[in-house]
Design a protein around this motif. Structure first.
Motif, PDB file in Angstrom:
ATOM      1  N   GLU A  39     -39.399   9.797 -24.382  1.00 47.20           N
ATOM      2  CA  GLU A  39     -38.948   9.180 -22.998  1.00 47.20           C
ATOM      3  C   GLU A  39     -38.980  10.513 -22.010  1.00 47.20           C
ATOM      4  N   SER A  40     -38.291  11.458 -22.322  1.00 53.75           N
ATOM      5  CA  SER A  40     -37.966  12.542 -21.268  1.00 53.75           C
ATOM      6  C   SER A  40     -39.350  13.381 -20.961  1.00 53.75           C
ATOM      7  N   VAL A  41     -40.377  13.277 -22.128  1.00 53.57           N
ATOM      8  CA  VAL A  41     -41.849  13.790 -21.788  1.00 53.57           C
ATOM      9  C   VAL A  41     -42.297  12.891 -20.540  1.00 53.57           C
ATOM     10  N   LEU A  42     -42.429  11.643 -20.869  1.00 50.51           N
ATOM     11  CA  LEU A  42     -42.940  10.837 -20.060  1.00 50.51           C
ATOM     12  C   LEU A  42     -42.317  10.746 -18.578  1.00 50.51           C
ATOM     13  N   LEU A  43     -40.963  10.831 -18.462  1.00 55.09           N
ATOM     14  CA  LEU A  43     -40.198  10.772 -17.247  1.00 55.09           C
ATOM     15  C   LEU A  43     -40.415  12.209 -16.469  1.00 55.09           C
ATOM     16  N   HIS A  44     -40.709  13.195 -17.277  1.00 52.30           N
ATOM     17  CA  HIS A  44     -40.701  14.468 -16.343  1.00 52.30           C
ATOM     18  C   HIS A  44     -42.361  14.506 -15.806  1.00 52.30           C
ATOM     19  N   SER A  45     -43.085  13.910 -16.651  1.00 55.63           N
ATOM     20  CA  SER A  45     -44.433  13.567 -16.051  1.00 55.63           C
ATOM     21  C   SER A  45     -44.531  12.669 -14.823  1.00 55.63           C
ATOM     22  N   LEU A  46     -43.828  11.854 -14.877  1.00 56.41           N
ATOM     23  CA  LEU A  46     -43.589  10.602 -13.569  1.00 56.41           C
ATOM     24  C   LEU A  46     -43.144  11.347 -12.404  1.00 56.41           C
ATOM     25  N   LEU A  47     -42.106  12.328 -12.560  1.00 53.02           N
ATOM     26  CA  LEU A  47     -41.455  13.296 -11.626  1.00 53.02           C
ATOM     27  C   LEU A  47     -42.641  14.182 -11.100  1.00 53.02           C
ATOM     28  N   ALA A  77     -32.828  14.179  -9.986  1.00 48.54           N
ATOM     29  CA  ALA A  77     -33.497  13.304 -11.245  1.00 48.54           C
ATOM     30  C   ALA A  77     -33.781  14.232 -12.273  1.00 48.54           C
ATOM     31  N   ARG A  78     -34.562  15.127 -12.105  1.00 47.18           N
ATOM     32  CA  ARG A  78     -35.199  15.823 -13.240  1.00 47.18           C
ATOM     33  C   ARG A  78     -34.058  16.617 -13.837  1.00 47.18           C
ATOM     34  N   GLU A  79     -33.042  17.036 -13.024  1.00 42.97           N
ATOM     35  CA  GLU A  79     -31.759  17.633 -13.995  1.00 42.97           C
ATOM     36  C   GLU A  79     -30.857  16.752 -14.910  1.00 42.97           C
ATOM     37  N   THR A  80     -31.189  15.398 -14.718  1.00 40.77           N
ATOM     38  CA  THR A  80     -30.565  14.536 -15.691  1.00 40.77           C
ATOM     39  C   THR A  80     -31.205  14.176 -17.033  1.00 40.77           C
ATOM     40  N   LEU A  81     -32.440  14.687 -16.941  1.00 38.53           N
ATOM     41  CA  LEU A  81     -33.239  14.556 -18.298  1.00 38.53           C
ATOM     42  C   LEU A  81     -33.221  15.939 -19.126  1.00 38.53           C
ATOM     43  N   PRO A  82     -33.242  15.956 -20.462  1.00 33.25           N
ATOM     44  CA  PRO A  82     -33.474  17.003 -21.215  1.00 33.25           C
ATOM     45  C   PRO A  82     -34.495  17.885 -20.717  1.00 33.25           C
ATOM     46  N   ALA A  83     -34.184  19.023 -21.081  1.00 32.89           N
ATOM     47  CA  ALA A  83     -35.181  20.224 -20.485  1.00 32.89           C
ATOM     48  C   ALA A  83     -36.540  19.993 -21.322  1.00 32.89           C
ATOM     49  N   ARG A  84     -37.485  20.511 -20.563  1.00 29.74           N
ATOM     50  CA  ARG A  84     -38.669  20.301 -21.419  1.00 29.74           C
ATOM     51  C   ARG A  84     -39.447  21.866 -21.246  1.00 29.74           C
TER      52      ARG A  84
END
Length: 95
Positions: A39-47, A77-84
């Motif tokens: 989920e994190s990978v996909l949402l970072h890509s979306l951002l 928004a990116r800060e709320t996601l786990p680091a990549r």
């Protein structure tokens, strides 16, 4: 857009709204670690994609498909996601 993970522990929904912009909702009682990582990978890509559309330098600001009310909203928004994983120069040349 609804995204289901193969192990069935979780899903998320991406909704485009006039009042909220882009909203992501997660469903599932206890999403697995594998789900949360994907989920994190996909949402970072979306951002990344939203950022490229919102800040496209070759398009006039008033003609961009996505216009942000607050310029830092994507980074918040990116800060709320786990680091990549940080992308180094070698990774960038492979794409």
């Amino acid at each position: 857009l609804d995204m289901y993970y193969t192990d069935g522990t979780g899903m998320f929904s991406i909704q485009f709204r006039d009042t909220y912009g882009i909203q992501v909702l997660r469903y599932g009682q206890a999403p697995s670690l594998q789900y949360r990582l994907q989920e994190s990978v996909l949402l970072h890509s979306l951002l990344d994609e939203v950022t490229s559309i919102a800040f496209a330098e070759d398009i006039d600001v008033d003609k961009r498909l996505i216009q942000l009310k607050q310029e830092d909203v994507l980074e918040k928004a990116r800060e709320t996601l786990p680091a990549r994983k940080e992308q180094n120069d070698d990774d960038a040349t492979k794409e």
